[in-house]
Design a protein around this motif. Structure first.
Motif, mmCIF file in Angstrom:
data_model
loop_
_atom_site.group_PDB
_atom_site.id
_atom_site.type_symbol
_atom_site.label_atom_id
_atom_site.label_comp_id
_atom_site.label_asym_id
_atom_site.label_seq_id
_atom_site.Cartn_x
_atom_site.Cartn_y
_atom_site.Cartn_z
ATOM 1 N N SER A 91 0.823 -1.209 0.000
ATOM 2 C CA SER A 91 0.000 0.000 0.000
ATOM 3 C C SER A 91 0.860 1.263 0.000
ATOM 4 C CB SER A 91 -0.951 0.000 1.205
ATOM 5 O OG SER A 91 -0.246 -0.153 2.421
ATOM 6 N N PHE A 92 2.002 1.224 0.713
ATOM 7 C CA PHE A 92 2.902 2.376 0.690
ATOM 8 C C PHE A 92 3.507 2.555 -0.711
ATOM 9 C CE2 PHE A 92 6.854 4.685 1.364
ATOM 10 C CZ PHE A 92 6.466 5.689 2.229
ATOM 11 N N SER A 93 3.825 1.453 -1.364
ATOM 12 C CA SER A 93 4.332 1.525 -2.738
ATOM 13 C C SER A 93 3.307 2.165 -3.652
ATOM 14 C CB SER A 93 4.684 0.129 -3.247
ATOM 15 O OG SER A 93 5.693 -0.471 -2.445
ATOM 16 N N GLY A 94 2.011 1.878 -3.387
ATOM 17 C CA GLY A 94 0.953 2.502 -4.168
ATOM 18 C C GLY A 94 0.951 4.021 -4.039
ATOM 19 N N LEU A 95 1.255 4.523 -2.842
ATOM 20 C CA LEU A 95 1.299 5.971 -2.641
ATOM 21 C C LEU A 95 2.408 6.626 -3.450
ATOM 22 C CD1 LEU A 95 0.784 6.246 1.241
ATOM 23 C CD2 LEU A 95 -0.918 6.558 -0.562
ATOM 24 N N LEU A 96 3.439 5.865 -3.749
ATOM 25 C CA LEU A 96 4.570 6.415 -4.498
ATOM 26 C C LEU A 96 4.342 6.435 -6.007
ATOM 27 C CD1 LEU A 96 7.431 4.630 -2.532
ATOM 28 C CD2 LEU A 96 6.709 7.010 -2.298
ATOM 29 N N GLN A 166 13.261 3.854 -6.770
ATOM 30 C CA GLN A 166 14.253 3.739 -5.703
ATOM 31 C C GLN A 166 13.579 3.624 -4.339
ATOM 32 O OE1 GLN A 166 17.477 6.727 -5.619
ATOM 33 N NE2 GLN A 166 16.928 7.116 -3.491
ATOM 34 N N ASN A 167 12.524 4.398 -4.143
ATOM 35 C CA ASN A 167 11.821 4.398 -2.860
ATOM 36 C C ASN A 167 11.081 3.088 -2.612
ATOM 37 O OD1 ASN A 167 12.725 7.012 -2.507
ATOM 38 N ND2 ASN A 167 10.871 7.936 -3.347
ATOM 39 N N ILE A 168 10.530 2.521 -3.669
ATOM 40 C CA ILE A 168 9.831 1.236 -3.537
ATOM 41 C C ILE A 168 10.817 0.134 -3.152
ATOM 42 C CG2 ILE A 168 8.638 -0.564 -4.853
ATOM 43 C CD1 ILE A 168 7.217 1.685 -6.383
#
Length: 417
Positions: A91-96, A166-168
């Motif tokens: 879900s956090f990856s989705g925000l990115l 990179q963040n994912i």
């Protein structure tokens, strides 16, 4: 055992890292880029609904059937914990990467619900199954990893928010390490363990604990307001260029000094901050810390200096004060919940306080945003006035706690242990 406690508590870094990013950097940047005219209103509404999801996660974790399904036996605990962490990372990856407002909202709500559910379940389990010196290690490592996440998230995302791939990779690396370290925890539920042994007590909070909850909630509400609106304050009130990077730097500086304070008075001090031999936290230290927070907020409000370096210097003092507050309140909540005869449910109430504080914060922020837009008022100035008011109420509450605790200190002086 101490090493295992420290390693398993990396989960607190993971939750703190993603919570800070979704509080102070990512939504602000998203709405500033996509909805600049409605950014204040949208951000307040968005974070408000996310907070409701967080509260739902905490309340769900307090239901014994959900709690015991997660923690026992160890194999099931590890599997369900891994599922929760996987959902959080996804879900956090989705925000990115998501641009659609509806999908962005869905990822945000899911992340808030699952992360708070897992956090409180694990914290109840760890506090309930840890005693004595090991509990002290748990509290200190908990605070260390939480503050480390608070410190690094704004600094990192203010510089690298534009690199989603990179963040994912980073967030999945942290998630996998958290899964690995949690799976190494040897604690298990006894075969004869009964559900009612781990149930939260239904006893009422003492008046002192009620004051403690009120004081903590007031400070958390004010700090949440200041941090969540920092980028907009620098952009609209101070007219700074590149407010995202500067806001992230200020939040990072506050967190760095908070971490150093916890390390100094928690890990490396032979005499950690405390009031007496009773479990209450230091009214004197917290009073000074609250006064400093009032002073720094007043400097922001009065625009004593528009120098960014001056603001950073003031925020370093605010970080020290916030570190004292976090160490004292977390230490008291954990010890009170673990002590026989104390209120074991205080730890869950304390864990939910940031969500209730956020709820109050975003309701107020939404109201102020609509009022400022309707009547042409300065939104940032109104917010800083409200923050000052909350810090003032916290100082009054702390004074009441000092009065309530005064008879204990008098008795202790007459009849020392």
């Amino acid at each position: 055992m101490s090493t295992l406690i420290f390693k398993r508590n990396t989960i607190y870094f993971f939750t703190s890292f993603i919570w800070t990013a979704t509080l102070s950097i990512l939504p602000q940047a998203y709405f500033m880029s996509n909805y600049p005219e409605q950014k204040n209103t949208y951000l307040s509404l968005f974070l408000l609904l996310g907070t409701l999801a967080s509260i739902g996660g905490i309340l769900t974790s307090q239901k014994d059937k959900f709690y015991f399904s997660l923690i026992a036996p160890a194999r099931r605990r590890n599997f369900l914990t891994a599922c929760c962490i996987f959902t959080m990372a996804a879900s956090f990856s989705g925000l990115l990467g998501v641009k659609n407002l509806g999908l962005y909202f869905a990822c945000f709500v899911l992340l808030k619900f699952i992360s708070n559910f897992l956090y409180n379940c694990l914290d109840r389990f760890f506090v309930g199954k840890t005693a004595g010196e090991q509990l002290t290690i748990h509290v200190r490592s908990n605070l260390f990893f939480q503050l480390l996440g608070i410190m690094l998230a704004p600094l990192y995302f203010s510089c690298f928010a534009a690199y989603p791939s990179q963040n994912i990779i980073l967030i999945w690396t942290i998630a996998l390490l958290s899964m690995l370290f949690l799976s190494q925890d040897p604690q298990t539920i006894r075969p004869d363990f009964r559900a009612d042994e781990g149930s939260l007590a239904k006893s009422m909070l003492t008046f002192y604990d009620q004051l403690f909850v009120a004081y903590s909630a007031l400070i958390l509400t004010a700090v949440t307001m200041l941090i969540s609106m920092m980028i907009y304050i620098l952009s609209d009130y101070y007219q700074f260029s590149n407010p995202t990077a500067k806001g992230g730097t200020i939040i990072g500086v506050i967190s760095i000094f908070a971490v150093l304070t916890v390390l100094r008075f928690g890990f490396f001090s032979q005499q950690p901050i405390k009031l007496t031999n009773n479990p209450n936290f230091s009214a004197h230290s917290n009073g000074i810390a609250t006064l400093v927070l009032i002073l720094i907020t007043l400097l922001f409000y009065l625009k004593v200096s528009r120098s960014f370096a001056f603001l950073l210097g003031g925020c370093s003092l605010a970080g020290i004060s916030y570190g004292i507050f976090l160490f004292c309140t977390r230490n008291y909540a954990s010890n009170s919940s673990a002590n026989i005869g104390a209120n074991p449910g205080l730890i869950s109430i304390y864990n939910n306080l940031p969500n209730y504080a956020s709820l109050a914060c975003y309701l107020l922020t939404l109201s102020v945003s609509l009022s400022a837009k309707t009547y042409g008022l300065d939104f940032s100035k109104l917010m800083l006035k409200i923050i000052l008011g909350f810090f003032g109420l916290a100082l009054i509450t702390l004074f009441l706690m000092w009065i309530k605790d005064k008879p204990f200190r008098v008795i202790q002086q007459i009849d020392p242990p």
